[in-house]
Write a protein that holds these residues in place. Structure first.
Motif, PDB file in Angstrom:
ATOM      1  N   UNK A  43       0.822  -1.204   0.000  1.00  0.00           N
ATOM      2  CA  UNK A  43       0.000   0.000   0.000  1.00  0.00           C
ATOM      3  C   UNK A  43       0.860   1.260   0.000  1.00  0.00           C
ATOM      4  N   UNK A  44       1.559   1.465  -1.087  1.00  0.00           N
ATOM      5  CA  UNK A  44       2.458   2.602  -1.205  1.00  0.00           C
ATOM      6  C   UNK A  44       2.387   3.163  -2.621  1.00  0.00           C
ATOM      7  N   UNK A  45       3.190   4.170  -2.907  1.00  0.00           N
ATOM      8  CA  UNK A  45       3.290   4.722  -4.256  1.00  0.00           C
ATOM      9  C   UNK A  45       4.431   4.015  -4.981  1.00  0.00           C
ATOM     10  N   UNK A  46       4.138   3.462  -6.144  1.00  0.00           N
ATOM     11  CA  UNK A  46       5.118   2.720  -6.917  1.00  0.00           C
ATOM     12  C   UNK A  46       5.411   3.502  -8.190  1.00  0.00           C
ATOM     13  N   UNK A  47       6.688   3.727  -8.469  1.00  0.00           N
ATOM     14  CA  UNK A  47       7.078   4.453  -9.668  1.00  0.00           C
ATOM     15  C   UNK A  47       6.925   3.546 -10.881  1.00  0.00           C
ATOM     16  N   UNK A  71       9.354  14.127 -15.477  1.00  0.00           N
ATOM     17  CA  UNK A  71       8.047  13.805 -14.907  1.00  0.00           C
ATOM     18  C   UNK A  71       8.115  12.438 -14.244  1.00  0.00           C
ATOM     19  N   UNK A  72       7.707  12.395 -13.004  1.00  0.00           N
ATOM     20  CA  UNK A  72       7.733  11.138 -12.253  1.00  0.00           C
ATOM     21  C   UNK A  72       6.307  10.598 -12.162  1.00  0.00           C
ATOM     22  N   UNK A  73       6.045   9.459 -12.810  1.00  0.00           N
ATOM     23  CA  UNK A  73       4.717   8.858 -12.792  1.00  0.00           C
ATOM     24  C   UNK A  73       4.678   7.752 -11.748  1.00  0.00           C
ATOM     25  N   UNK A  74       3.711   7.850 -10.847  1.00  0.00           N
ATOM     26  CA  UNK A  74       3.563   6.840  -9.797  1.00  0.00           C
ATOM     27  C   UNK A  74       2.125   6.354  -9.737  1.00  0.00           C
ATOM     28  N   UNK A  75       1.975   5.157  -9.211  1.00  0.00           N
ATOM     29  CA  UNK A  75       0.666   4.556  -8.983  1.00  0.00           C
ATOM     30  C   UNK A  75       0.558   4.239  -7.502  1.00  0.00           C
ATOM     31  N   UNK A  76      -0.528   4.668  -6.891  1.00  0.00           N
ATOM     32  CA  UNK A  76      -0.771   4.348  -5.487  1.00  0.00           C
ATOM     33  C   UNK A  76      -1.453   2.983  -5.417  1.00  0.00           C
ATOM     34  N   UNK A  77      -0.922   2.096  -4.601  1.00  0.00           N
ATOM     35  CA  UNK A  77      -1.501   0.751  -4.474  1.00  0.00           C
ATOM     36  C   UNK A  77      -2.369   0.622  -3.224  1.00  0.00           C
ATOM     37  N   UNK A  78      -2.719   1.738  -2.608  1.00  0.00           N
ATOM     38  CA  UNK A  78      -3.530   1.690  -1.384  1.00  0.00           C
ATOM     39  C   UNK A  78      -4.914   1.096  -1.616  1.00  0.00           C
ATOM     40  N   UNK A  79      -5.497   1.343  -2.769  1.00  0.00           N
ATOM     41  CA  UNK A  79      -6.856   0.869  -3.060  1.00  0.00           C
ATOM     42  C   UNK A  79      -6.872  -0.235  -4.107  1.00  0.00           C
ATOM     43  N   UNK A  80      -5.780  -0.943  -4.253  1.00  0.00           N
ATOM     44  CA  UNK A  80      -5.707  -2.055  -5.195  1.00  0.00           C
ATOM     45  C   UNK A  80      -5.798  -3.361  -4.413  1.00  0.00           C
TER      46      UNK A  80
END
Length: 178
Positions: A43-47, A71-80
């Motif tokens: 449950x964190x931000x993954x680059x 530009x740094x693109x991240x995906x939050x996995x908190x709600x996955x």
């Protein structure tokens, strides 16, 4: 990215990444896959761009040349929701070995019935059994819920077919009408 942050990640055959102890020690490649999955599952931000992916690095370089900014693109996995499945062949034997140990006092556990099927042992699986199976303890800690699927009996299959609202039956009726 916004839609992906509220999704489901389903990984089948997760039992294949359990490190098997061989003659030369544990299987490091399988352990590496488990450790790579730890960060997205916590449950964190993954680059999205990783250092060892040359294609994404080239795209980042091209974007920097065009715009002048990184530009740094991240995906939050908190709600996955992560769903892991597999056959886990041999796990029942590990559980059986643990349950048939002769412990006394507070460590004593309920003994298995003599005619218990393999699925009975799978229902008794504990995190320590998954670790003995070959998973890293940190990886097992990221999986809070385990579920065992029992095989369907003939009566179960008959009940499914008799249900008039069953999607399988509805689909077959539509096929026959066509």
């Amino acid at each position: 990215i916004r839609l992906a942050e509220h999704g489901i990640v389903y990984i089948d055959e997760i039992d294949k990444i359990a490190s098997a102890a061989s003659l030369h020690g544990p299987d490091v490649s399988r352990t590496g896959v488990q450790r790579a999955l730890l960060k997205p599952m916590e449950e964190t931000d993954v680059e999205l761009r990783v250092a060892h992916d040359m294609v994404s690095q080239m795209e980042a370089l091209e974007d920097w040349r065009r715009t002048g900014k990184r530009e740094k693109k991240t995906v939050s996995t908190r709600n996955i929701l992560f769903i892991l499945s597999g056959a886990f062949t041999g796990l029942d034997e590990i559980v059986k070995r643990r349950l048939t140990r002769s412990d006394i006092g507070f460590r004593a556990v309920e003994k298995a019935p003599t005619d218990a099927p393999p699925s009975w042992y799978l229902h008794q699986a504990a995190p320590e059994d998954l670790i003995a199976y070959g998973f890293e303890s940190e990886f097992v800690g990221r999986v809070p819920v385990t579920v065992v699927l029992d095989p369907l009996t003939e009566a179960d299959l008959f009940a499914i077919l008799r249900n008039p609202n069953c999607p399988v039956i509805q689909g077959k009726k539509a096929d026959f009408k066509a």
